[in-house]
Design an enzyme around this catalytic site. Structure first.
Site, mmCIF file in Angstrom:
data_model
loop_
_atom_site.group_PDB
_atom_site.id
_atom_site.type_symbol
_atom_site.label_atom_id
_atom_site.label_comp_id
_atom_site.label_asym_id
_atom_site.label_seq_id
_atom_site.Cartn_x
_atom_site.Cartn_y
_atom_site.Cartn_z
ATOM 1 N N GLY A 123 2.682 -0.529 4.222
ATOM 2 C CA GLY A 123 2.133 -1.700 3.094
ATOM 3 C C GLY A 123 2.251 -2.455 3.567
ATOM 4 O O GLY A 123 3.548 -3.622 4.035
ATOM 5 N N ASN A 136 -9.432 -0.380 -0.489
ATOM 6 C CA ASN A 136 -8.173 -0.746 -2.313
ATOM 7 C C ASN A 136 -9.147 -0.130 -2.682
ATOM 8 O O ASN A 136 -8.496 0.461 -4.068
ATOM 9 C CB ASN A 136 -7.975 -2.076 -1.798
ATOM 10 C CG ASN A 136 -5.826 -2.538 -0.911
ATOM 11 O OD1 ASN A 136 -5.433 -1.572 -0.390
ATOM 12 N ND2 ASN A 136 -6.782 -2.778 0.288
ATOM 13 N N SER A 179 0.917 -0.970 0.525
ATOM 14 C CA SER A 179 -0.148 -0.238 0.162
ATOM 15 C C SER A 179 0.745 1.159 -0.492
ATOM 16 O O SER A 179 0.323 2.430 -0.245
ATOM 17 C CB SER A 179 -1.245 -0.068 0.776
ATOM 18 O OG SER A 179 -2.192 -0.800 0.627
#
Length: 395
Positions: free
Chosen positions: A350, A210, A112
């Site tokens: 992430g 997401n 991420s």
């Protein structure tokens, strides 16, 4: 992709926020076997960019703990102090099958953290007058975002970047075999999410999804007429000299440069499986990039120094809302978190099966990024990764 609010945004195919954690395995993965965790845990090894010392420093000790006590196959870190001096660290082994060393500064999947890159491109386009943060999604993608309680005419670009759109998560609905082997078009990822009802009304609350960044990536492509990967490469990677960062091409399941193998557990108490090679397309604008700890430090340092965005857009990026616990706040693809020694650091973080990355930069130029080669499966291990970042920035 997933967010665990205690630790911050993540990228993997798991549930969001406070929902039950869903670990991921793949039937076709290269199995490590039925050995126990104790048998798999490698001995800690220490290294630094300078001369080795008889007594490991605080950062090395935290990495050793991640390997010795938390079962991480390997841990890596890059630390830059206020004077610009950088040290790199490793612990564990790079390959459990061969026992090879962890490559110093090795490439990893950064999950991420990709969102920060995507957000920078969007904000650059805002500065160029091609996108407006207050504009609705339908301004750029008319009629595309529709579903149960979902209407692109009510969702703004700002809400996408700040995870306040209410869009449902797609990642929890991609199974193990698909994650490893299937190529997904970005529109397919959005279509998966739109099968489910909205998590909340737009602007009602913060909720990591997401799907927001898949839509943001599609907007970039519509506005520029170019692939998102090319825009990230041209506008960020080449601009600030990230020599070890790239957006994998469709179907490229490998990692180009020297790298530690990435491992994953499913179930959480099961054996580690090699998860290094996956089709990265399920992450796309939300989690596809490959990089190194040092390149991430360089990226976030350049961003906070104003080298990537005009002042107005950087200020927008740093305008945050509360995001879960531990003082975490989320801006536009950028997080802030308080340090135990005072102040905050800015970054993202992430995870993607096989790797977890955590880190960021401070206002006075300190920077750190820490990577472990298996996503922690309990909160204690996840906290130890965060502790490693805190020790490095406060040392």
């Amino acid at each position: 992709m997933r967010a665990r609010t205690q630790q911050g945004p993540r990228s993997s195919t798991r549930q969001q926020g406070g929902r039950r954690r869903r670990t991921v395995s793949a039937a076709a993965a290269m199995a490590i076997g039925v050995m126990t965790l104790a048998a798999l845990t490698p001995p800690a090894s220490s290294a630094s960019a300078a001369v080795a010392t008889a007594r490991p420093d605080a950062v090395q000790q935290t990495l050793n703990t991640l390997v010795r006590d938390d079962g991480m196959p390997a841990a890596l870190a890059s630390v830059k102090d206020r004077n610009g001096h950088t040290r790199t660290y490793t612990a564990g082994v790079g390959d459990l099958a061969t026992g090879s060393k962890v490559p110093r500064g090795g490439q990893v999947r950064i999950g991420s953290n990709t969102k920060a890159f995507t957000a920078v491109v969007v904000l650059q386009l805002v500065g160029e007058g091609k996108i407006a943060l207050g504009a609705d999604v339908d301004t750029y993608l008319p009629g595309l975002v529709r579903g149960k309680g979902i209407d692109g005419r009510r969702i703004t670009v700002r809400q996408l970047l700040q995870h306040t759109s209410g869009l449902p998560e797609y990642g929890a609905h991609i199974d193990d075999d698909e994650l490893r082997h299937r190529y997904f078009e970005p529109r397919e990822l959005l279509d998966i999410a739109l099968r489910y009802k909205a998590d909340a009304a737009p602007g009602e609350k913060w909720g990591y999804s997401n799907t927001n960044y898949i839509v943001a990536g599609l907007i970039v492509q519509k506005v520029t007429g170019r692939p998102l990967a090319e825009e990230i490469d041209r506008r960020i990677i080449k601009r600030v000299g990230l020599r070890h960062t790239y957006f994998p091409a469709p179907g490229d399941r490998t990692i180009r440069e020297p790298h530690p193998q990435g491992y994953h557990r499913s179930p959480a108490d099961g054996p580690l499986r090699d998860f290094t090679e996956i089709d990265p397309s399920a992450g796309w604008a939300a989690g596809q990039l490959i990089s190194t700890d040092s390149d991430l430090n360089r990226f976030f340092g350049a961003l906070l120094a104003g080298r990537l965005l005009p002042a107005a857009q950087l200020a927008e990026m740093r305008t945050t809302v509360p995001a879960g616990t531990s003082g975490l706040r989320y801006g536009l693809g950028l997080t802030s978190r308080p340090l135990p020694c005072g102040g905050v650091y800015w970054g993202h973080g992430g995870d993607i099966p096989g790797y977890e990355t955590r880190g960021g930069v401070t206002e006075d130029g300190r920077a750190v990024n820490v990577t472990v080669t298996s996503i922690p499966t309990d909160e204690a291990a996840a906290q130890h990764v965060k502790d490693a970042v805190d020790r490095a920035l406060c040392g």
